[in-house]
Scaffold this motif. Sequence first.
Motif, PDB file in Angstrom:
ATOM      1  N   VAL A 103       0.840  -1.198   0.000  1.00 24.41           N
ATOM      2  CA  VAL A 103       0.000   0.000   0.000  1.00 24.41           C
ATOM      3  C   VAL A 103       0.877   1.251   0.000  1.00 24.41           C
ATOM      4  CG1 VAL A 103      -1.624   1.367   1.386  1.00 24.41           C
ATOM      5  CG2 VAL A 103      -2.036  -1.069   1.020  1.00 24.41           C
ATOM      6  N   ALA A 104       1.914   1.261   0.847  1.00 21.93           N
ATOM      7  CA  ALA A 104       2.811   2.420   0.908  1.00 21.93           C
ATOM      8  C   ALA A 104       3.503   2.641  -0.438  1.00 21.93           C
ATOM      9  CB  ALA A 104       3.846   2.215   2.007  1.00 21.93           C
ATOM     10  N   ALA A 105       3.927   1.551  -1.077  1.00 29.37           N
ATOM     11  CA  ALA A 105       4.582   1.662  -2.382  1.00 29.37           C
ATOM     12  C   ALA A 105       3.604   2.199  -3.432  1.00 29.37           C
ATOM     13  CB  ALA A 105       5.120   0.303  -2.813  1.00 29.37           C
ATOM     14  N   ALA A 106       2.367   1.725  -3.389  1.00 26.35           N
ATOM     15  CA  ALA A 106       1.366   2.176  -4.364  1.00 26.35           C
ATOM     16  C   ALA A 106       1.023   3.646  -4.156  1.00 26.35           C
ATOM     17  CB  ALA A 106       0.110   1.314  -4.263  1.00 26.35           C
ATOM     18  N   ILE A 107       0.964   4.084  -2.902  1.00 26.44           N
ATOM     19  CA  ILE A 107       0.669   5.490  -2.618  1.00 26.44           C
ATOM     20  C   ILE A 107       1.802   6.367  -3.144  1.00 26.44           C
ATOM     21  CG2 ILE A 107       0.458   7.196  -0.758  1.00 26.44           C
ATOM     22  CD1 ILE A 107      -1.171   5.074   0.789  1.00 26.44           C
ATOM     23  N   ALA A 108       3.035   5.923  -2.920  1.00 23.04           N
ATOM     24  CA  ALA A 108       4.190   6.676  -3.415  1.00 23.04           C
ATOM     25  C   ALA A 108       4.206   6.706  -4.947  1.00 23.04           C
ATOM     26  CB  ALA A 108       5.480   6.057  -2.892  1.00 23.04           C
ATOM     27  N   GLN A 109       3.861   5.576  -5.567  1.00 25.35           N
ATOM     28  CA  GLN A 109       3.872   5.470  -7.034  1.00 25.35           C
ATOM     29  C   GLN A 109       2.832   6.383  -7.664  1.00 25.35           C
ATOM     30  OE1 GLN A 109       3.267   1.453  -8.433  1.00 25.35           O
ATOM     31  NE2 GLN A 109       2.683   2.127 -10.461  1.00 25.35           N
ATOM     32  N   THR A 110       1.635   6.438  -7.060  1.00 22.51           N
ATOM     33  CA  THR A 110       0.549   7.234  -7.645  1.00 22.51           C
ATOM     34  C   THR A 110       0.586   8.689  -7.190  1.00 22.51           C
ATOM     35  OG1 THR A 110      -0.957   6.626  -5.849  1.00 22.51           O
ATOM     36  CG2 THR A 110      -1.014   5.265  -7.851  1.00 22.51           C
ATOM     37  N   GLY A 111       1.321   8.975  -6.132  1.00 23.17           N
ATOM     38  CA  GLY A 111       1.354  10.335  -5.605  1.00 23.17           C
ATOM     39  C   GLY A 111       0.051  10.713  -4.932  1.00 23.17           C
ATOM     40  N   GLN A 116      -9.540  11.103  -1.619  1.00 19.56           N
ATOM     41  CA  GLN A 116     -10.082  11.227  -2.977  1.00 19.56           C
ATOM     42  C   GLN A 116      -9.257  10.440  -3.991  1.00 19.56           C
ATOM     43  OE1 GLN A 116      -8.686  13.689  -1.250  1.00 19.56           O
ATOM     44  NE2 GLN A 116      -7.178  14.733  -2.529  1.00 19.56           N
ATOM     45  N   ASP A 117      -8.022  10.067  -3.651  1.00 19.06           N
ATOM     46  CA  ASP A 117      -7.150   9.320  -4.561  1.00 19.06           C
ATOM     47  C   ASP A 117      -7.204   7.820  -4.330  1.00 19.06           C
ATOM     48  OD1 ASP A 117      -6.234  11.661  -5.782  1.00 19.06           O
ATOM     49  OD2 ASP A 117      -4.704  11.952  -4.238  1.00 19.06           O
ATOM     50  N   MET A 118      -8.164   7.354  -3.535  1.00 21.12           N
ATOM     51  CA  MET A 118      -8.239   5.926  -3.201  1.00 21.12           C
ATOM     52  C   MET A 118      -8.403   5.070  -4.453  1.00 21.12           C
ATOM     53  SD  MET A 118     -10.488   4.166  -0.290  1.00 21.12           S
ATOM     54  CE  MET A 118     -10.449   2.428  -0.027  1.00 21.12           C
ATOM     55  N   GLY A 119      -9.164   5.527  -5.419  1.00 13.02           N
ATOM     56  CA  GLY A 119      -9.382   4.766  -6.654  1.00 13.02           C
ATOM     57  C   GLY A 119      -8.089   4.529  -7.410  1.00 13.02           C
ATOM     58  N   LYS A 120      -7.238   5.529  -7.461  1.00 10.34           N
ATOM     59  CA  LYS A 120      -5.943   5.383  -8.145  1.00 10.34           C
ATOM     60  C   LYS A 120      -5.099   4.308  -7.472  1.00 10.34           C
ATOM     61  CE  LYS A 120      -5.334  10.295  -9.211  1.00 10.34           C
ATOM     62  NZ  LYS A 120      -4.478  11.437  -8.886  1.00 10.34           N
ATOM     63  N   VAL A 121      -5.034   4.372  -6.149  1.00 13.05           N
ATOM     64  CA  VAL A 121      -4.206   3.433  -5.384  1.00 13.05           C
ATOM     65  C   VAL A 121      -4.753   2.009  -5.529  1.00 13.05           C
ATOM     66  CG1 VAL A 121      -3.360   2.833  -3.081  1.00 13.05           C
ATOM     67  CG2 VAL A 121      -3.520   5.234  -3.764  1.00 13.05           C
ATOM     68  N   MET A 122      -6.064   1.858  -5.404  1.00  9.44           N
ATOM     69  CA  MET A 122      -6.671   0.518  -5.538  1.00  9.44           C
ATOM     70  C   MET A 122      -6.480  -0.019  -6.951  1.00  9.44           C
ATOM     71  SD  MET A 122      -7.683  -0.502  -2.626  1.00  9.44           S
ATOM     72  CE  MET A 122      -8.693  -1.911  -3.036  1.00  9.44           C
ATOM     73  N   GLY A 123      -6.491   0.854  -7.946  1.00 13.45           N
ATOM     74  CA  GLY A 123      -6.269   0.433  -9.325  1.00 13.45           C
ATOM     75  C   GLY A 123      -4.893  -0.164  -9.528  1.00 13.45           C
ATOM     76  N   PRO A 127      -4.464  -5.531  -9.416  1.00 13.97           N
ATOM     77  CA  PRO A 127      -3.819  -6.586 -10.209  1.00 13.97           C
ATOM     78  C   PRO A 127      -2.629  -7.217  -9.488  1.00 13.97           C
ATOM     79  CG  PRO A 127      -3.659  -4.440 -11.318  1.00 13.97           C
ATOM     80  CD  PRO A 127      -4.418  -4.241 -10.056  1.00 13.97           C
ATOM     81  N   LYS A 128      -1.966  -6.438  -8.666  1.00 17.38           N
ATOM     82  CA  LYS A 128      -0.767  -6.925  -7.980  1.00 17.38           C
ATOM     83  C   LYS A 128      -1.104  -7.887  -6.841  1.00 17.38           C
ATOM     84  CE  LYS A 128       2.324  -3.697  -7.493  1.00 17.38           C
ATOM     85  NZ  LYS A 128       3.133  -2.591  -6.963  1.00 17.38           N
ATOM     86  N   LEU A 129      -2.213  -7.626  -6.144  1.00 23.10           N
ATOM     87  CA  LEU A 129      -2.550  -8.403  -4.948  1.00 23.10           C
ATOM     88  C   LEU A 129      -3.704  -9.379  -5.151  1.00 23.10           C
ATOM     89  CD1 LEU A 129      -2.322  -5.627  -2.198  1.00 23.10           C
ATOM     90  CD2 LEU A 129      -0.546  -7.161  -3.011  1.00 23.10           C
ATOM     91  N   ALA A 130      -4.282  -9.414  -6.341  1.00 24.59           N
ATOM     92  CA  ALA A 130      -5.435 -10.286  -6.587  1.00 24.59           C
ATOM     93  C   ALA A 130      -5.095 -11.736  -6.251  1.00 24.59           C
ATOM     94  CB  ALA A 130      -5.887 -10.178  -8.036  1.00 24.59           C
ATOM     95  N   GLY A 131      -5.917 -12.335  -5.426  1.00 20.87           N
ATOM     96  CA  GLY A 131      -5.714 -13.724  -5.050  1.00 20.87           C
ATOM     97  C   GLY A 131      -4.747 -13.915  -3.900  1.00 20.87           C
ATOM     98  N   THR A 136     -10.984  -6.433   0.541  1.00 19.85           N
ATOM     99  CA  THR A 136     -11.697  -5.616   1.522  1.00 19.85           C
ATOM    100  C   THR A 136     -10.723  -5.137   2.591  1.00 19.85           C
ATOM    101  OG1 THR A 136     -13.640  -6.992   1.130  1.00 19.85           O
ATOM    102  CG2 THR A 136     -13.690  -5.576   3.060  1.00 19.85           C
ATOM    103  N   ALA A 137      -9.838  -6.035   3.024  1.00 18.75           N
ATOM    104  CA  ALA A 137      -8.827  -5.667   4.022  1.00 18.75           C
ATOM    105  C   ALA A 137      -7.835  -4.670   3.425  1.00 18.75           C
ATOM    106  CB  ALA A 137      -8.096  -6.909   4.518  1.00 18.75           C
ATOM    107  N   VAL A 138      -7.458  -4.885   2.168  1.00 16.65           N
ATOM    108  CA  VAL A 138      -6.532  -3.965   1.493  1.00 16.65           C
ATOM    109  C   VAL A 138      -7.165  -2.579   1.409  1.00 16.65           C
ATOM    110  CG1 VAL A 138      -5.352  -3.447  -0.686  1.00 16.65           C
ATOM    111  CG2 VAL A 138      -5.384  -5.786   0.187  1.00 16.65           C
ATOM    112  N   SER A 139      -8.439  -2.540   1.065  1.00 19.06           N
ATOM    113  CA  SER A 139      -9.159  -1.269   0.962  1.00 19.06           C
ATOM    114  C   SER A 139      -9.151  -0.529   2.300  1.00 19.06           C
ATOM    115  CB  SER A 139     -10.598  -1.539   0.511  1.00 19.06           C
ATOM    116  OG  SER A 139     -11.348  -0.365   0.491  1.00 19.06           O
ATOM    117  N   ALA A 140      -9.340  -1.269   3.396  1.00 16.10           N
ATOM    118  CA  ALA A 140      -9.332  -0.651   4.723  1.00 16.10           C
ATOM    119  C   ALA A 140      -7.953  -0.071   5.046  1.00 16.10           C
ATOM    120  CB  ALA A 140      -9.739  -1.674   5.778  1.00 16.10           C
TER     121      ALA A 140
END
Length: 149
Positions: A103-111, A116-123, A127-131, A136-140
Amino acid sequence: MSLKEQITEDMKAAMRAKDTGRLGTIRLLTAAMKQKEVDERIELTDAHVLAIIEKMIKQRRDSISQFEAGGRQDLADIEKAELAVLSAYMPPELSEAEISGEVAAAIAQTGAAGPQDMGKVMGVLKPKLAGRADMTAVSAVVKRALSTA
């Protein structure tokens, strides 16, 4: 060996062993895989198969909670057995620390700067964490990280 081939081999082994519970679950899985191939006219990759398994696992978890709430432990036990068979095909789950790192890496990558930027980070994470993690836990975790940012 691809995941699809592994599932087919496991189905044959369950037939030989006359393991009806396992065989029934694997047949449900192969039917869902064939349905997706026919509907979308594609050859399934491991990622597609994992998505199907993940969806089936989510259905089983929902059913278990509903059956237990309704006092039908017999049906909940059947669903739990199917859940165990399906879970065997999933890669190992990530720990809370590993999820936080991703999550920290994705936040840094997307800036991302705030909720309001949650959609970018989850996007980036999906694909990286699927499965490998419950989304739901990742979203939290993402929501917590972005609300403190």
